[in-house]
Motif scaffolding. Structure first.
Motif, PDB file in Angstrom:
ATOM      1  N   SER A 206      53.124  49.165  30.174  1.00 22.03           N
ATOM      2  CA  SER A 206      52.290  49.445  31.345  1.00 22.03           C
ATOM      3  C   SER A 206      52.741  48.595  32.516  1.00 22.03           C
ATOM      4  N   THR A 207      52.736  49.196  33.698  1.00 19.16           N
ATOM      5  CA  THR A 207      53.114  48.483  34.932  1.00 19.16           C
ATOM      6  C   THR A 207      51.912  47.891  35.640  1.00 19.16           C
ATOM      7  N   THR A 208      50.707  48.083  35.112  1.00 20.86           N
ATOM      8  CA  THR A 208      49.505  47.520  35.709  1.00 20.86           C
ATOM      9  C   THR A 208      49.364  46.052  35.291  1.00 20.86           C
ATOM     10  N   ASN A 209      49.079  45.220  36.265  1.00 26.73           N
ATOM     11  CA  ASN A 209      48.936  43.783  36.013  1.00 26.73           C
ATOM     12  C   ASN A 209      50.131  43.215  35.236  1.00 26.73           C
ATOM     13  N   GLU A 210      51.316  43.658  35.618  1.00 24.56           N
ATOM     14  CA  GLU A 210      52.503  43.232  34.899  1.00 24.56           C
ATOM     15  C   GLU A 210      52.794  41.746  35.126  1.00 24.56           C
ATOM     16  N   HIS A 211      52.247  41.156  36.164  1.00 25.64           N
ATOM     17  CA  HIS A 211      52.479  39.736  36.414  1.00 25.64           C
ATOM     18  C   HIS A 211      51.820  38.855  35.348  1.00 25.64           C
ATOM     19  N   MET A 212      50.912  39.471  34.545  1.00 25.62           N
ATOM     20  CA  MET A 212      50.269  38.715  33.482  1.00 25.62           C
ATOM     21  C   MET A 212      50.948  38.907  32.133  1.00 25.62           C
ATOM     22  N   THR A 213      51.818  39.862  32.004  1.00 24.05           N
ATOM     23  CA  THR A 213      52.456  40.149  30.710  1.00 24.05           C
ATOM     24  C   THR A 213      53.945  39.803  30.688  1.00 24.05           C
ATOM     25  N   CYS A 214      54.520  39.482  31.816  1.00 27.70           N
ATOM     26  CA  CYS A 214      55.953  39.182  31.859  1.00 27.70           C
ATOM     27  C   CYS A 214      56.243  37.762  31.388  1.00 27.70           C
TER      28      CYS A 214
ATOM     29  N   CYS B 291      52.492  34.591  38.947  1.00 26.67           N
ATOM     30  CA  CYS B 291      53.036  34.890  37.620  1.00 26.67           C
ATOM     31  C   CYS B 291      52.288  34.107  36.551  1.00 26.67           C
ATOM     32  N   GLY B 292      51.660  34.837  35.629  1.00 26.73           N
ATOM     33  CA  GLY B 292      50.969  34.222  34.498  1.00 26.73           C
ATOM     34  C   GLY B 292      49.575  33.724  34.780  1.00 26.73           C
ATOM     35  N   GLN B 293      49.010  33.983  35.963  1.00 25.62           N
ATOM     36  CA  GLN B 293      47.660  33.496  36.262  1.00 25.62           C
ATOM     37  C   GLN B 293      46.933  34.511  37.140  1.00 25.62           C
ATOM     38  N   ASP B 294      45.662  34.763  36.754  1.00 23.77           N
ATOM     39  CA  ASP B 294      44.827  35.704  37.491  1.00 23.77           C
ATOM     40  C   ASP B 294      43.382  35.297  37.289  1.00 23.77           C
ATOM     41  N   PRO B 295      42.552  35.291  38.346  1.00 22.40           N
ATOM     42  CA  PRO B 295      41.152  34.882  38.178  1.00 22.40           C
ATOM     43  C   PRO B 295      40.400  35.737  37.146  1.00 22.40           C
ATOM     44  N   ARG B 296      40.811  37.000  36.967  1.00 22.09           N
ATOM     45  CA  ARG B 296      40.090  37.877  36.038  1.00 22.09           C
ATOM     46  C   ARG B 296      40.352  37.519  34.577  1.00 22.09           C
ATOM     47  N   TYR B 297      41.461  36.818  34.278  1.00 20.10           N
ATOM     48  CA  TYR B 297      41.844  36.576  32.890  1.00 20.10           C
ATOM     49  C   TYR B 297      41.865  35.082  32.526  1.00 20.10           C
ATOM     50  N   CYS B 298      41.196  34.267  33.301  1.00 23.07           N
ATOM     51  CA  CYS B 298      41.129  32.830  33.007  1.00 23.07           C
ATOM     52  C   CYS B 298      39.729  32.502  32.498  1.00 23.07           C
ATOM     53  N   ASN B 299      39.679  31.962  31.298  1.00 22.78           N
ATOM     54  CA  ASN B 299      38.396  31.592  30.698  1.00 22.78           C
ATOM     55  C   ASN B 299      37.976  30.163  31.035  1.00 22.78           C
ATOM     56  N   LYS B 300      38.955  29.321  31.298  1.00 19.28           N
ATOM     57  CA  LYS B 300      38.630  27.923  31.586  1.00 19.28           C
ATOM     58  C   LYS B 300      39.628  27.367  32.592  1.00 19.28           C
ATOM     59  N   PRO B 301      39.154  27.079  33.816  1.00 24.87           N
ATOM     60  CA  PRO B 301      37.812  27.327  34.359  1.00 24.87           C
ATOM     61  C   PRO B 301      37.695  28.784  34.823  1.00 24.87           C
ATOM     62  N   SER B 302      36.595  29.379  34.589  1.00 21.86           N
ATOM     63  CA  SER B 302      36.404  30.781  34.941  1.00 21.86           C
ATOM     64  C   SER B 302      36.052  30.919  36.415  1.00 21.86           C
ATOM     65  N   SER B 303      36.434  32.058  36.983  1.00 24.05           N
ATOM     66  CA  SER B 303      36.127  32.357  38.391  1.00 24.05           C
ATOM     67  C   SER B 303      34.881  33.239  38.432  1.00 24.05           C
ATOM     68  N   SER B 304      33.738  32.590  38.486  1.00 23.38           N
ATOM     69  CA  SER B 304      32.462  33.315  38.498  1.00 23.38           C
ATOM     70  C   SER B 304      31.528  32.605  39.453  1.00 23.38           C
ATOM     71  N   PRO B 305      30.594  33.350  40.091  1.00 24.55           N
ATOM     72  CA  PRO B 305      29.674  32.731  41.038  1.00 24.55           C
ATOM     73  C   PRO B 305      28.865  31.625  40.364  1.00 24.55           C
ATOM     74  N   PRO B 306      28.614  30.541  41.000  1.00 25.95           N
ATOM     75  CA  PRO B 306      29.029  30.199  42.376  1.00 25.95           C
ATOM     76  C   PRO B 306      30.352  29.442  42.431  1.00 25.95           C
ATOM     77  N   PHE B 307      31.163  29.531  41.373  1.00 25.79           N
ATOM     78  CA  PHE B 307      32.423  28.784  41.316  1.00 25.79           C
ATOM     79  C   PHE B 307      33.606  29.736  41.330  1.00 25.79           C
ATOM     80  N   GLU B 308      33.587  30.640  42.283  1.00 30.58           N
ATOM     81  CA  GLU B 308      34.697  31.585  42.392  1.00 30.58           C
ATOM     82  C   GLU B 308      35.927  30.897  43.004  1.00 30.58           C
ATOM     83  N   TRP B 309      37.052  31.326  42.527  1.00 29.51           N
ATOM     84  CA  TRP B 309      38.290  30.783  43.088  1.00 29.51           C
ATOM     85  C   TRP B 309      38.466  31.305  44.504  1.00 29.51           C
TER      86      TRP B 309
END
Length: 735
Positions: A456-464, A416-434
């Motif tokens: 929208s019900t898509t990625n609702e864990h980030m908007t609730c 809830c409230g966290q996803d590697p795709r929507y975190c800018n700091k620290p970002s999940s990108s090679p070679p530092f993927e979560w």
């Protein structure tokens, strides 16, 4: 030229560094000899120190002569020359009555010098009070308009004899009227009348062999008499005698003495006691720490059992529930158990890696590893929980699965409230993927919301709206996802910056003080020392202050600040280490181990000076019986018997090595060296063994160890001290 060359050659033939090297070696040799002599003097190993040996011998005679009868004749020797009293100055002009008065006063003064003067504070207060009363008396006796005391000026016809200066000083300073002489003149005041009695001594007549001879003026003192109360306060000296301190007087010890005569009294030495600086310092620090702890943390419920606190709080499922928090009472009227840990009390899991506690905490981490975001169907919010706690009718559990994977095929999540795709700091990108493991995700400091509508019900864990955050509570690093209201009821630490319990280190937060060097390895070994300055409550502090102001201060007068500080801190640290080793999950505080180490000094004092006592066995029994009583008292809850026993043992060993000795007969330096080495060797060896047992955790599951600290006479008798490790997960227990 030849002379100059030869002189230069002679100068150059000596190496330049030879002189400096020799000088440095000489200085180092002096330093080594000085250090060696200082260490030997500290332990009493200076064999040729005749002066100090004689002083100790005569100190023993003085102690024995003051306390009773029966000292053996072979212990009575002549005093050293530097300890003899100064010869009395005999005034031939004094009358027989004055001579007898001064001899009596000299004997009284010599007897009073065997006792120590009062403290500086007491003498200051006594002096102020005496000056105040003397000023009032002076105002009553002075004449109107007179700026000087009566009798301070003599008439020109009567002057004191110059040979009577010492007698004049004595009569001025001591509260006694001089003897009258027939035919003597009277001193006159300015009014022409006789001076008031007691203001000054009537000058004596000239010698019969020199009648009518004019003598030069003698010194004119013009001083008031010192009150007898002031003289007594200076003469009375409360000296701490070896073997006969406060405890000795309380237990009515009897020393052998039958030589209390005037001749023996003149031979007694006058060595000062040590000032109890360490006792004052440590007591002051302990009282200040307690006051600050109460002011910051408050006090726990007072009692001997537990107290339940109930309140209606909002839970993560949006329901208003009546929750109950059970808290241990504090018999001593002081802080709570968790607050004492935060202040630096003895608690083994904060000092070493505890496998049992790590196993218990792994249950919560395993439960969180399989959790996901539970979203309410009515849009009321979401919370992180396991599937069994997510209602199928009112909520849905959004979990990434092989059939519905997350980004990059992730199966661990959602959060809830966290996803590697929507975190800018620290970002999940090679070679530092979560990693594909939510319990290893970091805290996202900059989160970007997905670009989509709220419907929208898509990625609702980030908007609730998130309804629960991590809350650390208890003393074992427990963590739950709950509301702030519920966390406050449990007196926990609420983390609104985190989304998962694995993102916060609850155990390091419970321990407090200096953060761990490695979050995975607790290292607060200094708790063995800091816990000596903490107390469980007001009653605990009162007991400590009374003990240290009477028993410990009395011992420091005999041994000095350095020796008492070594025994006090060494016994306390060793006692706390033993308590950490045998009962690791109980919170203990206070200097009880140190205090039992000081009590051990009393026992060693009796053993070392047993030849001075009329009944050495009775003196030992009077000390051992109260000790056994206090050890039996340690079998009740709220007392740390392990710290008591090992503190006493270490104090006993250190006292044999550090306490000053009174030599009876010929001093055997070899026996003294052996005693010091054996005592210190046993203390160091035992301390090393405790460290090995503590860090290897060999006794972390010792079932019988708790019985020596508290015997459960009933089922809940030791409940107040019992700390049980949890054996299941509490991660979702309050959802």
């Amino acid at each position: 030229m030849s002379k100059m060359d030869s002189s230069n050659a002679g100068t150059q033939s000596v190496p330049s560094g030879a002189v400096s090297t020799t000088g440095s070696q000489t200085k180092m040799g002096k330093y080594r000899q000085k250090a060696k002599k200082s260490v030997a003097s500290f332990f009493g190993l200076v064999e040729d120190d005749v002066k100090n040996n004689q002083r100790w011998e005569h100190r023993r005679v003085r102690i024995a002569s003051q306390m009773g009868k029966g000292v053996r004749d072979e212990y009575v020797t002549a005093p050293p020359m530097d300890m003899m009293d100064a010869p009395n100055i005999i005034d031939p002009l004094r009358t027989s009555r004055q001579a007898s008065r001064m001899s009596t006063m000299t004997a009284t003064s010599a007897a009073g010098q065997a006792r120590r003067k009062k403290s500086v504070l007491q003498m200051t207060m006594n002096g102020i009070s005496q000056l105040s009363s003397a000023r009032k008396d002076l105002r009553k006796k002075s004449f109107k308009g007179q700026s000087f005391p009566p009798g301070s000026i003599h008439s020109t016809e009567e002057r004191p004899h110059p040979g009577d200066d010492f007698s004049l000083v004595d009569d001025v300073f001591y509260d006694e009227h001089p003897a009258s002489s027939e035919g003597g003149g009277r001193s006159m005041d300015l009014a022409g009348g006789p001076s008031a009695p007691g203001w000054r001594r009537r000058p004596p007549q000239a010698l019969p062999s020199t009648p009518g001879v004019d003598l030069p003026d003698g010194p004119d003192f013009g001083l008031k008499r010192i009150k007898q109360k002031v003289v007594d306060s200076v003469m009375n000296r409360d000296k701490r005698t070896v073997g006969m301190g406060i405890v000795g007087r309380l237990m009515r010890r009897r020393l052998k003495s039958n030589i209390m005569t005037k001749d023996v009294r003149k031979q007694l030495d006058n060595l000062d006691d040590h000032r109890p600086y360490f006792t004052y310092w440590v007591t002051f620090v302990q009282v200040v720490v307690f006051i600050v702890a109460i002011a910051v943390y408050g006090i726990a419920p007072i009692g001997i059992s537990t107290t339940e606190e109930s309140a209606n709080v909002k839970m993560p499922n949006l329901a208003i529930q009546t929750e109950t928090h059970v808290e241990r009472d504090n018999l001593w009227i002081g802080p709570r158990q968790r607050d004492l840990i935060h202040l630096g009390a003895k608690y083994s899991p904060c000092m070493r890696v505890d496998e049992n506690l790590n196993t218990a905490l792994s249950y919560d981490r395993h439960a969180e590893r399989g959790s996901a975001c539970c979203i309410r169907n009515d849009g009321g919010g979401c919370r992180q929980t396991v599937k069994s706690d997510c209602n199928d009718i009112l909520s849905r559990w959004e979990k990434w699965t092989p059939s519905n994977p997350g980004p990059n095929g992730r199966l661990s999540g959602t959060v809830c409230g966290q996803d590697p795709r929507y975190c800018n700091k620290p970002s999940s990108s090679p070679p530092f993927e979560w990693p594909d493991e939510i319990t290893q995700w970091p805290i996202c400091e900059d989160t970007a919301k997905p670009n989509q509508s709220l419907a929208s019900t898509t990625n609702e864990h980030m908007t609730c709206d998130i309804l629960g955050r991590p809350c650390c509570f208890g003393i074992q690093g427990e963590c739950i996802i709950t509301t702030r209201e519920h966390c406050d009821l449990k007196r926990g630490f609420f983390h609104d910056e985190a989304n998962l319990c694995s993102q916060v280190d609850c155990f390091e937060e419970i321990c407090g003080m200096i953060p761990f060097a490695n979050p995975e390895k607790p290292d607060q070994f200094y708790r063995l020392w800091t816990s000596l300055f903490l107390h469980g409550g007001l009653v605990h502090v009162a007991i400590t202050v009374l003990f240290q102001m009477y028993i410990m201060r009395d011992m420091e007068k005999l041994m000095g600040a350095i020796r008492v500080s070594i025994i006090y801190l060494g016994s306390g640290i060793a006692g706390n280490l033993a308590s950490c080793t045998f009962i690791p999950y109980q919170v203990e505080k206070g200097p009880s181990g140190s205090q039992f180490g000081i009590v051990a000094c009393l026992l060693v004092e009796v053993i070392q000076n047993r030849k001075m006592y009329r009944s050495p066995a009775l003196a030992l029994v009077k000390l051992i019986v109260p000790l056994l009583f206090f050890f039996l008292l340690g079998l009740l809850p709220w007392f740390d018997n392990w710290a008591h026993m090992f503190g006493f043992l270490f104090g006993f060993l250190l006292a044999f090595a550090l306490m000053p000795y009174v030599s009876f007969g010929k001093f055997n330096i070899t026996r003294r060296v052996v005693t010091i080495l054996v005592s210190l060797g046993m203390a160091v060896g035992l301390f090393t063994l405790l460290i090995i047992l503590f860090y290897l955790s060999l006794l972390s599951e010792c079932d019988w160890c708790v019985y020596l600290n508290c015997i459960p006479f009933t089922a809940d008798f030791c409940e107040n001290m019992e700390v049980k490790l949890k054996t299941n997960s509490t991660y979702s227990a309050f959802i």
